[in-house]
Design an enzyme around this catalytic site. Structure first.
Site, mmCIF file in Angstrom:
data_model
loop_
_atom_site.group_PDB
_atom_site.id
_atom_site.type_symbol
_atom_site.label_atom_id
_atom_site.label_comp_id
_atom_site.label_asym_id
_atom_site.label_seq_id
_atom_site.Cartn_x
_atom_site.Cartn_y
_atom_site.Cartn_z
ATOM 1 N N ASP A 4 3.404 -17.134 2.850
ATOM 2 C CA ASP A 4 4.468 -16.238 2.942
ATOM 3 C C ASP A 4 5.127 -16.509 4.410
ATOM 4 O OD1 ASP A 4 6.000 -14.141 3.938
ATOM 5 O OD2 ASP A 4 4.458 -12.578 3.322
ATOM 6 N N PHE A 39 0.692 -8.856 6.066
ATOM 7 C CA PHE A 39 1.658 -7.974 5.683
ATOM 8 C C PHE A 39 2.574 -8.751 4.746
ATOM 9 C CE2 PHE A 39 6.006 -6.187 6.179
ATOM 10 C CZ PHE A 39 5.800 -4.880 6.008
ATOM 11 N N LYS A 99 13.719 -12.976 6.273
ATOM 12 C CA LYS A 99 14.084 -12.805 7.632
ATOM 13 C C LYS A 99 15.385 -13.613 8.119
ATOM 14 C CE LYS A 99 10.713 -9.644 9.014
ATOM 15 N NZ LYS A 99 9.429 -9.381 7.990
HETATM 16 C C1 LIG Z 1 8.945 -8.689 6.884
HETATM 17 C C2 LIG Z 1 8.014 -9.253 5.928
HETATM 18 C C3 LIG Z 1 7.757 -9.096 4.772
HETATM 19 C C4 LIG Z 1 8.615 -7.976 4.197
HETATM 20 O O1 LIG Z 1 10.241 -8.372 4.244
HETATM 21 P P1 LIG Z 1 11.242 -7.273 3.843
HETATM 22 O O2 LIG Z 1 12.561 -7.980 3.848
HETATM 23 O O3 LIG Z 1 11.177 -6.303 4.717
HETATM 24 O O4 LIG Z 1 10.781 -6.940 2.590
HETATM 25 C C5 LIG Z 1 7.210 -9.968 4.206
HETATM 26 N N1 LIG Z 1 6.061 -10.718 4.727
HETATM 27 C C6 LIG Z 1 6.088 -10.999 5.850
HETATM 28 C C7 LIG Z 1 5.530 -12.179 6.405
HETATM 29 C C8 LIG Z 1 7.106 -10.242 6.871
HETATM 30 O O5 LIG Z 1 7.335 -10.686 8.008
#
Ligand SMILES: *Cc1c(COP(=O)(O)O)cnc(C)c1O
Length: 394
Positions: free
Chosen positions: A220, A135, A249
């Site tokens: 990520d 994700f 986050k």
């Molecule tokens: C939450 C998340 C995203 C997206 O972040 P947003 O601030 O919602 O755009 C991307 N990668 C990972 C691993 C995430 O947990």
């Protein structure tokens, strides 16, 4: 009392399945609903409020900065942005920072950076390899990057340049690598798709493969970064260093911010090639600086590790008591339990009723991502509620 769900029905687009409570206040690891009922919050804004709700250092930083300077545009030097960049570089293996407003935007920046690198160093290579269940966010390109059909199908045709391969499978990455490949992008722990842990040597093997091919490794760490998994960044536990890393986050413990960090060799943007109006403004950077500084100075990562292990032990005891708990998995305070059937929603509701907020991460699994400042007391309380919730179902 106003019927808020009715207003939601009338005025908001329905992009999320709501949990039927209206939250009005938060403090530490606790939140309160409109009726005054208290909940222990093991969702924490989807792994965002790392220091809990309204932590004094964040409140102080925001309060002072909001009265001083909020937004300037990035044509000007601002001190909170520079101090935050310095702090992140000093405590990571990366050298340069670009600030965005969210996680998806940070990943967009990372992919643009990798494509620039491909143009300059890899004969125009532009493809990014990602994995199943990943994700990376909700923009069109990040939907294409995320290896999940449910996010992709409503929006086809998707931007090209992404190749999704199997999870935890180094051979699949090798097979997908061509002279068009500029990078591999991975989460050290897949959060959104269920807290899926990569195998011990997988990341090291991917790192070695990227080195062999001269392509970039993008990690990520939007969910895993800033102490969530028991070290400041998850890559530290695998003995690999990314060329590019994204954060969001937990970075400002609740204030919207994202960041792309890169090694010197991969930091190839030149003026005008990338940008953001709000990204890295003084307000968000002051909040993030306060949150990260507190996290480092108080070794919140060690707490996440210790309390996370204590929590997992407790969950494994519950697993022995309730055979329909199929698996307990996690790292630090990013933890999931999986059931042998689709009872995630029932468990969530049974916990909610008893004053504990959890996240249904899959139909058959719930995820815990509490504030990283919790102690054994909060964990004991959560385990007690969970025990009763599971008893009410099983
Ligand atoms: C939450 C998340 C995203 C997206 O972040 P947003 O601030 O919602 O755009 C991307 N990668 C990972 C691993 C995430 O947990």
């Amino acid at each position: 009392m106003t019927n808020w769900p009715e207003l939601e029905q009338k005025y908001l687009m329905h992009t999320v399945e709501r949990i039927p409570i209206v939250l009005v206040k938060g403090q530490g690891a606790r939140v309160w609903d409109e009726a005054g009922k208290e909940y222990l919050d093991f969702v924490a804004g989807w792994a965002v409020n790392s220091l809990g709700h309204c932590h004094p250092v964040v409140v102080k930083a925001v309060t002072e900065q909001v009265q001083t300077l909020i937004q300037t545009s990035n044509q000007f030097y601002t001190i909170p942005q520079l101090r935050l960049a310095e702090l992140l570089v000093q405590h990571s293996c990366l050298d340069k920072v670009f600030f965005s407003n969210s996680g998806a935007e940070a990943n967009e920046g990372a992919v643009k950076l990798a494509r620039r690198y491909g143009k300059l160093n890899l004969n125009g290579a532009y493809e990014v390899i990602t994995v199943t269940g990943s994700f990376h966010g909700r923009t069109l390109a990040m939907v294409a990057a995320s290896g999940q059909a449910k996010f992709q199908q409503p929006y086809t045709p998707l931007p090209s340049g992404f190749v999704n391969v199997g999870f935890n499978d180094i051979e699949a990455i090798k097979a997908a690598t061509t002279d068009k490949t500029c990078a591999v992008m991975l989460e050290p722990v897949q959060g959104e798709s269920g807290v899926n842990l990569v195998s011990e040597d997988y990341l090291a093997a991917v790192r070695a493969w990227c080195d062999q091919k001269g392509i970039l490794l993008i990690l990520d760490e939007i969910q895993t970064g800033i102490a969530r998994t028991g070290t400041l960044f998850a890559y530290e536990q695998y003995g690999v260093e990314p060329d590019i890393m994204t954060l969001a986050k937990g970075l400002a413990s609740g204030i919207p911010i994202g960041a792309v960090l890169a090694k010197e060799k991969a930091a190839v943007f030149t003026p005008g090639q990338h940008g953001s109006t709000y990204g890295g403004n003084p307000l968000v950077c002051a909040a993030a600086y306060a949150a990260v500084k507190f996290t480092i100075d108080n070794n919140i990562a060690a707490n996440a590790k210790q309390v996370g292990e204590y929590f997992m032990d407790g969950l494994r005891k519950l697993q022995r008591k309730y055979p329909f708990v199929k698996e307990v998995r996690g790292r630090g305070l990013l933890i999931a339990i999986e059931f042998s059937s689709d009872i995630g929603k029932q468990v969530l509701m049974a916990c909610l009723e008893r004053g504990l907020l959890v996240n249904k991460v899959k139909p058959n699994a719930i995820r815990f991502m509490p504030p990283l400042i919790i102690g054994k007391k909060e964990v004991d309380q959560a385990l007690d509620i969970l025990d009763k919730a599971l008893a009410s179902i099983g």
